[in-house]
Design a protein around this motif. Structure first.
Motif, PDB file in Angstrom:
ATOM      1  N   ASN A 187    -112.986 -63.904 178.743  1.00 25.10           N
ATOM      2  CA  ASN A 187    -112.331 -62.586 178.422  1.00 25.10           C
ATOM      3  C   ASN A 187    -111.227 -62.672 177.813  1.00 25.10           C
ATOM      4  O   ASN A 187    -110.799 -61.754 177.367  1.00 25.10           O
ATOM      5  N   THR A 188    -110.090 -63.430 178.107  1.00 21.92           N
ATOM      6  CA  THR A 188    -108.784 -63.615 177.519  1.00 21.92           C
ATOM      7  C   THR A 188    -108.912 -63.518 175.963  1.00 21.92           C
ATOM      8  O   THR A 188    -108.271 -62.926 175.158  1.00 21.92           O
ATOM      9  N   LEU A 189    -109.877 -64.317 175.119  1.00 23.56           N
ATOM     10  CA  LEU A 189    -110.303 -64.457 174.102  1.00 23.56           C
ATOM     11  C   LEU A 189    -110.763 -63.190 173.468  1.00 23.56           C
ATOM     12  O   LEU A 189    -110.520 -62.528 172.320  1.00 23.56           O
ATOM     13  N   LEU A 190    -111.648 -62.490 174.199  1.00 21.07           N
ATOM     14  CA  LEU A 190    -112.270 -61.284 173.904  1.00 21.07           C
ATOM     15  C   LEU A 190    -111.391 -60.149 173.811  1.00 21.07           C
ATOM     16  O   LEU A 190    -111.664 -59.257 173.092  1.00 21.07           O
ATOM     17  N   ARG A 191    -110.350 -60.069 174.850  1.00 15.73           N
ATOM     18  CA  ARG A 191    -109.458 -59.065 174.928  1.00 15.73           C
ATOM     19  C   ARG A 191    -108.678 -58.991 173.527  1.00 15.73           C
ATOM     20  O   ARG A 191    -108.401 -57.892 172.733  1.00 15.73           O
ATOM     21  N   PHE A 192    -107.999 -60.024 172.892  1.00 16.25           N
ATOM     22  CA  PHE A 192    -107.450 -59.929 171.762  1.00 16.25           C
ATOM     23  C   PHE A 192    -108.463 -59.636 170.536  1.00 16.25           C
ATOM     24  O   PHE A 192    -108.043 -58.879 169.603  1.00 16.25           O
ATOM     25  N   ALA A 193    -109.713 -59.960 170.683  1.00 17.82           N
ATOM     26  CA  ALA A 193    -110.473 -59.546 169.409  1.00 17.82           C
ATOM     27  C   ALA A 193    -110.962 -58.205 169.656  1.00 17.82           C
ATOM     28  O   ALA A 193    -111.144 -57.670 168.552  1.00 17.82           O
ATOM     29  N   LEU A 194    -111.276 -57.461 170.842  1.00 15.55           N
ATOM     30  CA  LEU A 194    -111.239 -56.366 170.910  1.00 15.55           C
ATOM     31  C   LEU A 194    -110.168 -55.339 170.329  1.00 15.55           C
ATOM     32  O   LEU A 194    -110.272 -54.293 169.657  1.00 15.55           O
ATOM     33  N   LYS A 195    -108.782 -55.900 170.591  1.00 16.55           N
ATOM     34  CA  LYS A 195    -107.612 -55.124 170.123  1.00 16.55           C
ATOM     35  C   LYS A 195    -107.693 -55.212 168.690  1.00 16.55           C
ATOM     36  O   LYS A 195    -107.518 -54.210 168.028  1.00 16.55           O
ATOM     37  N   ASN A 196    -107.965 -56.522 168.161  1.00 19.56           N
ATOM     38  CA  ASN A 196    -107.890 -56.610 166.658  1.00 19.56           C
ATOM     39  C   ASN A 196    -109.239 -55.796 166.028  1.00 19.56           C
ATOM     40  O   ASN A 196    -108.968 -55.193 164.660  1.00 19.56           O
ATOM     41  N   ALA A 197    -110.149 -55.491 166.532  1.00 18.05           N
ATOM     42  CA  ALA A 197    -111.338 -54.809 165.995  1.00 18.05           C
ATOM     43  C   ALA A 197    -111.223 -53.336 166.318  1.00 18.05           C
ATOM     44  O   ALA A 197    -112.109 -52.579 165.908  1.00 18.05           O
ATOM     45  N   GLY A 198    -110.108 -52.921 167.198  1.00 16.83           N
ATOM     46  CA  GLY A 198    -109.969 -51.434 167.206  1.00 16.83           C
ATOM     47  C   GLY A 198    -111.020 -50.725 168.542  1.00 16.83           C
ATOM     48  O   GLY A 198    -111.260 -49.813 168.369  1.00 16.83           O
ATOM     49  N   LEU A 199    -111.274 -51.892 169.292  1.00 19.30           N
ATOM     50  CA  LEU A 199    -112.251 -51.484 170.273  1.00 19.30           C
ATOM     51  C   LEU A 199    -111.311 -51.736 171.677  1.00 19.30           C
ATOM     52  O   LEU A 199    -112.191 -52.296 172.756  1.00 19.30           O
ATOM     53  N   GLU A 200    -110.123 -51.325 171.744  1.00 15.75           N
ATOM     54  CA  GLU A 200    -109.396 -51.331 173.097  1.00 15.75           C
ATOM     55  C   GLU A 200    -109.742 -50.875 174.060  1.00 15.75           C
ATOM     56  O   GLU A 200    -109.583 -51.179 175.322  1.00 15.75           O
ATOM     57  N   ASP A 201    -110.723 -49.442 173.948  1.00 14.70           N
ATOM     58  CA  ASP A 201    -110.923 -48.970 175.135  1.00 14.70           C
ATOM     59  C   ASP A 201    -111.962 -49.662 176.000  1.00 14.70           C
ATOM     60  O   ASP A 201    -112.414 -49.387 177.089  1.00 14.70           O
ATOM     61  N   LEU A 202    -112.807 -50.803 175.404  1.00  8.58           N
ATOM     62  CA  LEU A 202    -113.353 -51.747 176.209  1.00  8.58           C
ATOM     63  C   LEU A 202    -112.573 -52.995 176.838  1.00  8.58           C
ATOM     64  O   LEU A 202    -113.432 -53.651 177.870  1.00  8.58           O
ATOM     65  N   GLU A 203    -111.301 -52.945 176.753  1.00  3.67           N
ATOM     66  CA  GLU A 203    -110.746 -53.917 177.600  1.00  3.67           C
ATOM     67  C   GLU A 203    -110.919 -53.673 179.309  1.00  3.67           C
ATOM     68  O   GLU A 203    -110.786 -54.730 180.005  1.00  3.67           O
ATOM     69  N   SER A 204    -110.974 -52.710 179.806  1.00  6.39           N
ATOM     70  CA  SER A 204    -111.210 -52.474 181.057  1.00  6.39           C
ATOM     71  C   SER A 204    -112.456 -53.154 181.799  1.00  6.39           C
ATOM     72  O   SER A 204    -112.493 -53.373 183.073  1.00  6.39           O
ATOM     73  N   ILE A 205    -113.436 -53.537 181.053  1.00 10.46           N
ATOM     74  CA  ILE A 205    -114.740 -54.391 181.481  1.00 10.46           C
ATOM     75  C   ILE A 205    -114.236 -55.757 181.356  1.00 10.46           C
ATOM     76  O   ILE A 205    -115.344 -56.491 181.963  1.00 10.46           O
ATOM     77  N   LEU A 206    -113.240 -56.157 181.137  1.00 11.92           N
ATOM     78  CA  LEU A 206    -113.076 -57.619 180.998  1.00 11.92           C
ATOM     79  C   LEU A 206    -112.899 -58.342 182.276  1.00 11.92           C
ATOM     80  O   LEU A 206    -111.451 -58.638 182.506  1.00 11.92           O
ATOM     81  N   SER A 207    -113.620 -58.390 183.165  1.00 14.57           N
ATOM     82  CA  SER A 207    -113.421 -59.071 184.462  1.00 14.57           C
ATOM     83  C   SER A 207    -114.921 -59.753 184.853  1.00 14.57           C
ATOM     84  O   SER A 207    -116.036 -59.322 184.182  1.00 14.57           O
ATOM     85  N   GLY A 208    -114.772 -60.906 185.430  1.00 13.95           N
ATOM     86  CA  GLY A 208    -116.253 -61.497 185.806  1.00 13.95           C
ATOM     87  C   GLY A 208    -116.599 -62.241 184.485  1.00 13.95           C
ATOM     88  O   GLY A 208    -115.682 -62.327 183.667  1.00 13.95           O
ATOM     89  N   SER A 209    -117.919 -62.459 184.831  1.00 11.08           N
ATOM     90  CA  SER A 209    -118.244 -63.357 183.546  1.00 11.08           C
ATOM     91  C   SER A 209    -118.652 -62.206 182.527  1.00 11.08           C
ATOM     92  O   SER A 209    -119.367 -61.127 182.910  1.00 11.08           O
ATOM     93  N   THR A 210    -118.608 -62.502 181.406  1.00 13.13           N
ATOM     94  CA  THR A 210    -118.916 -61.715 180.198  1.00 13.13           C
ATOM     95  C   THR A 210    -119.479 -62.423 179.040  1.00 13.13           C
ATOM     96  O   THR A 210    -119.262 -63.637 178.555  1.00 13.13           O
ATOM     97  N   SER A 211    -120.651 -61.845 178.633  1.00  8.35           N
ATOM     98  CA  SER A 211    -121.297 -62.125 177.530  1.00  8.35           C
ATOM     99  C   SER A 211    -121.630 -60.935 176.309  1.00  8.35           C
ATOM    100  O   SER A 211    -121.567 -59.911 177.042  1.00  8.35           O
TER     101      SER A 211
END
Length: 179
Positions: free
Chosen positions: A59-83
């Motif tokens: 989730n921590t790596l995905l948070r940075f990538a979402l921000k870089n890709a302009g998908l910050e709105d998805l940061e709220s889903i980053l808890s638990g396991s994520t695929s």
């Protein structure tokens, strides 16, 4: 404090993930809990068959990538396991496959968190509607069938008219015999 080598490796992962998010037509985020190795293997095989890239991501790596890709709105889903499942070819494939697995395994074990398509975050209702669409090839065959239907109908009608009026026989009599 992490060492420089570890930071560089993490930056490379975030950069690759950012590229993957930006270059994908669609993507689906899933929370998986307690799926068996056999279930995961079957899921990954089906994903490969449909040319969908599927991976588990921190989730921590995905948070940075979402921000870089302009998908910050998805940061709220980053808890638990994520695929994450992303598609370049058939944008509906990850929706269809993951919704099917979510239904088979149950939302408590395999839950679709969120999705995006063409850079826009999709609501849960849209994800479920998209999952019901046929594959790209299926949609193309429907369009082709729709385009061919009038031509086929015209050919059948003309054939029936010709048979009813005896046009082939009349056409043969109308031709002068070669002497």
């Amino acid at each position: 404090m992490p060492n420089a080598k570890a930071l560089e490796e993490k930056k490379a992962v975030v950069d690759a993930l950012t590229q993957r998010l930006q270059n994908s037509e669609s993507g689906v985020f899933v929370d998986y809990k307690g799926i068996t190795v056999e279930e995961d293997t079957a899921l990954r095989a089906e994903m490969r068959k449909e040319e969908v890239e599927y991976s588990v991501i921190k989730n921590t790596l995905l948070r940075f990538a979402l921000k870089n890709a302009g998908l910050e709105d998805l940061e709220s889903i980053l808890s638990g396991s994520t695929s994450l499942a992303t598609a370049k070819g058939d944008p509906i494939a990850p929706f269809r496959i993951l919704a099917d697995y979510s239904q088979k395994l149950g939302d408590d074990r395999f839950n679709i968190k969120a999705a995006f398509m063409d850079g826009a975050v999709l609501p849960k209702e849209a994800i479920m509607e998209l999952s019901k669409l046929p594959s790209k090839e299926g949609l193309l065959s429907v369009v082709l069938g729709t385009m061919l239907a009038p031509i086929t109908s015209l050919a059948v009608v003309l054939d029936q008219i010709a048979k009813k009026q005896g046009a082939p026989a009349a056409a043969a009599e109308a031709e002068p015999a070669a002497e």
